[in-house]
Structure formats: C-alpha cells, structure tokens
Scaffold this active site. Structure first.
Site, mmCIF file in Angstrom:
data_model
loop_
_atom_site.group_PDB
_atom_site.id
_atom_site.type_symbol
_atom_site.label_atom_id
_atom_site.label_comp_id
_atom_site.label_asym_id
_atom_site.label_seq_id
_atom_site.Cartn_x
_atom_site.Cartn_y
_atom_site.Cartn_z
ATOM 1 C CG PHE A 166 -0.212 0.048 2.540
ATOM 2 C CD1 PHE A 166 0.080 1.254 3.158
ATOM 3 C CD2 PHE A 166 0.182 -1.125 3.161
ATOM 4 C CE1 PHE A 166 0.745 1.297 4.370
ATOM 5 C CE2 PHE A 166 0.849 -1.106 4.376
ATOM 6 C CZ PHE A 166 1.121 0.107 4.988
ATOM 7 C CB CYS A 167 1.780 3.894 -1.637
ATOM 8 S SG CYS A 167 0.838 3.778 -3.179
ATOM 9 C CB THR A 168 -0.012 8.426 -0.096
ATOM 10 O OG1 THR A 168 1.176 8.396 0.688
ATOM 11 C CG2 THR A 168 -0.925 9.542 0.422
ATOM 12 C CB ILE A 184 -3.318 5.384 3.030
ATOM 13 C CG1 ILE A 184 -2.169 4.385 3.066
ATOM 14 C CG2 ILE A 184 -3.752 5.739 4.454
ATOM 15 C CD1 ILE A 184 -0.840 4.994 3.467
#
Length: 307
Positions: free
Chosen positions: A175-177, A204
């Site tokens: 996952f990332c922003t 996120i």
C-alpha cells in the site's frame, strides 16, 4: 471557505505530453488552481487544490481526453490554501522508481478494494509492505505492516532484491498514499517472480474515506504532500508540523525539544546541517514572520515535500 485538495494519477501512454504541458498549465491558472502536476510519456500524477467548481472543471478538462477518462482521483478538504503556485512539470517517470520500463499491471486481480483489505492483511501468510518512505511510515501505518526503511522510492527495487524471496514470500500485500507507487511496485515484484502480489486500490486515502474508524486497521496519521503535513482518519488536518530543513514531519513531542527551532531544525536533522545552513534557514524564517506581520504570504512559507 474550504479548499478541495485533489490527488490524481493515471498510467497511460501520452507521447504528446510535452505538447499537453503549456495548455494544461494555462487552464489551471485560468481556474485559479494551485499545486503540481507531473506529465511523462507514461501518464500524469499530482496534487492540486482549488474551489469545488475549479477542481470539477479541471477533472472534466482532463477527462475530455479519452486517454484520461478513467483518471484516478481522491479528495479531501483544507481550511487553508495548501499550495501557493501552479506547476506542470515534464518528467521521465510520474513516480520516480528508476525503472522507466516497468509498466503497471492492467489486471484487476492485483487490486484489493478497501472493504476487502482488512481480511487480506489479517492473513498470517500475507507479508504486508508499506511502500512509502520511512518518515511517512513513522507517523502512521497499517497494523503489522513492515517498512523497507527507504529514503526514497528509488531504493525499493534494491530492498526487494536484498530482503525478499519469491520462494518464501508467497503472498505480498502493498500500500501507499494514493496507490500510484504500488502500481509500479506490484508490477516490478511480479516481474521478479513473486506469485501473489496485491495492492490497496486507491491507497490509504481511499481506505480512510471508505472504512469506518471502529473497523479500521490503520494506526496513526497519514502523511500528505502539502502544507497540512498529515491527515487523521477523518481526512482532517493532522497534528504534525514540518521541519523546513529536512522536510520530515515533526510531532508535538518533538516540537518541545531544544533542537526544534521553527524553520531551522528539528531533533532528527540538527546534526545533519551545517552552521551556515542553519543561519540561512533562520534568515528565511525571519522573512516569513515579517511577511505574516504585514498580512502577506511569503512565497516559500509552505514547501511541498518531495517523494
């Protein structure tokens, strides 16, 4: 008024990206939109802010190009203007991994919607990786997620080669922003022979938008690349400040340190800068404060953090 902050990206072939740049910049300025958009042959990426009407106008403008009809975007609100300039930059990659030949996977099999994310990362056989930089991981991440301890995304391929093994790490969730880094990270890992690779669809920010706090496995705040520094689970401005010298987020506790001097240093970077640099930062901060006293905006007051 509240400003709409829109983070967007789309991996798509744009061979005419250099031609698009001046037209897009002119349109954004005509709508009084601020922020930064990146254009490359592989697509578009960036975060901008403006009124509800201006952001809607920009999205309609971009999606009028059939190649951008499915442009991804996430929104949040800010009481203050988080950007003070508008830039449209030309790049080799819209997210810099140092792997321009890696193409994101078209298959939906790798994308996991927020509503299904908790079940995936709760599986003990799944390795959960936060693909963001270490300073982002430090202020908030998913329960049981590990950090590659990277300073920037260019270091991610080396981390995969040195620390992970396709034979041992059968299932990997990343996952990332906003989702863009995972697009390349998942494609890279599949190319390296990892069998089951998943990514949080929408990142996120989409998870915080769709999953209620009482059901959430997110812990802490989420770093964002604008003057808000971080957002909480309600996507409201968080509790962190930002160190001008090193661009790292600074907690309320760290702001009590003798090493924290507004605009000059923080406990993490006080030993990383020279006396001359700190003097330069102090002079800049003086100019910021003078501008505030005159009720003016210092053009460098809020500096966007680069990934």
């Amino acid at each position: 008024m509240s400003y709409v902050v829109a983070a967007m990206y789309k991996f798509v072939r744009l061979p005419d990206y250099e031609t698009i740049q001046p037209q897009l910049l002119e349109f954004c300025r005509s709508q009084n939109i601020k922020g930064t958009l990146l254009l490359a042959e592989e697509g578009i990426n960036g975060t901008v802010t403006g009124s509800r009407e201006s952001i809607d106008a920009l999205l309609n403008y971009l999606k009028s190009d059939k190649r951008l009809e499915t442009l991804e975007h996430k929104e949040s609100l800010s009481d203050e203007l988080p950007f003070h300039r508008m830039k449209v930059k030309l790049k080799k990659e819209i997210v810099t991994m140092g792997q321009p030949n890696i193409k994101p996977i078209e298959s939906e099999d790798v994308r996991v919607d927020p509503k299904d994310w908790n079940a995936l990362i709760s599986d003990p056989e799944v390795l959960v990786i936060d693909t963001r930089n270490e300073y982002e991981y430090q202020i908030g991440s998913f329960k049981n997620a590990i950090s590659p301890d990277t300073i920037n995304f260019r270091e991610f391929p080396a981390y995969v080669k040195q620390e992970l093994d396709p034979e041992k790490n059968k299932k990997v969730a990343m996952f990332c922003t906003g989702g863009i880094r995972c697009e390349k990270a998942s494609a890279y890992m599949l190319e390296q022979g990892f069998e089951e690779v998943y990514q949080l669809n929408g990142g996120i920010l989409k998870y915080l938008e769709e999953v209620t706090e009482d059901e959430s496995l997110w812990e802490g705040e989420c770093f964002v690349f604008d003057s808000r520094v971080s957002v909480d689970h309600q996507l409201a401005e968080g509790s962190y400040n930002q160190c001008f010298a090193c661009r790292r987020p600074v907690s309320e506790e760290e702001m009590q340190s003798d090493h924290y001097i507004v605009g000059v240093s923080c406990p993490r970077c006080v030993e990383e800068t020279t006396e001359q640099q700190r003097q330069n930062f102090a002079e800049r901060q003086k100019q910021v404060e003078l501008a505030e006293q005159r009720h003016e905006k210092h053009i460098g007051e809020k500096v966007q953090v680069k990934n």
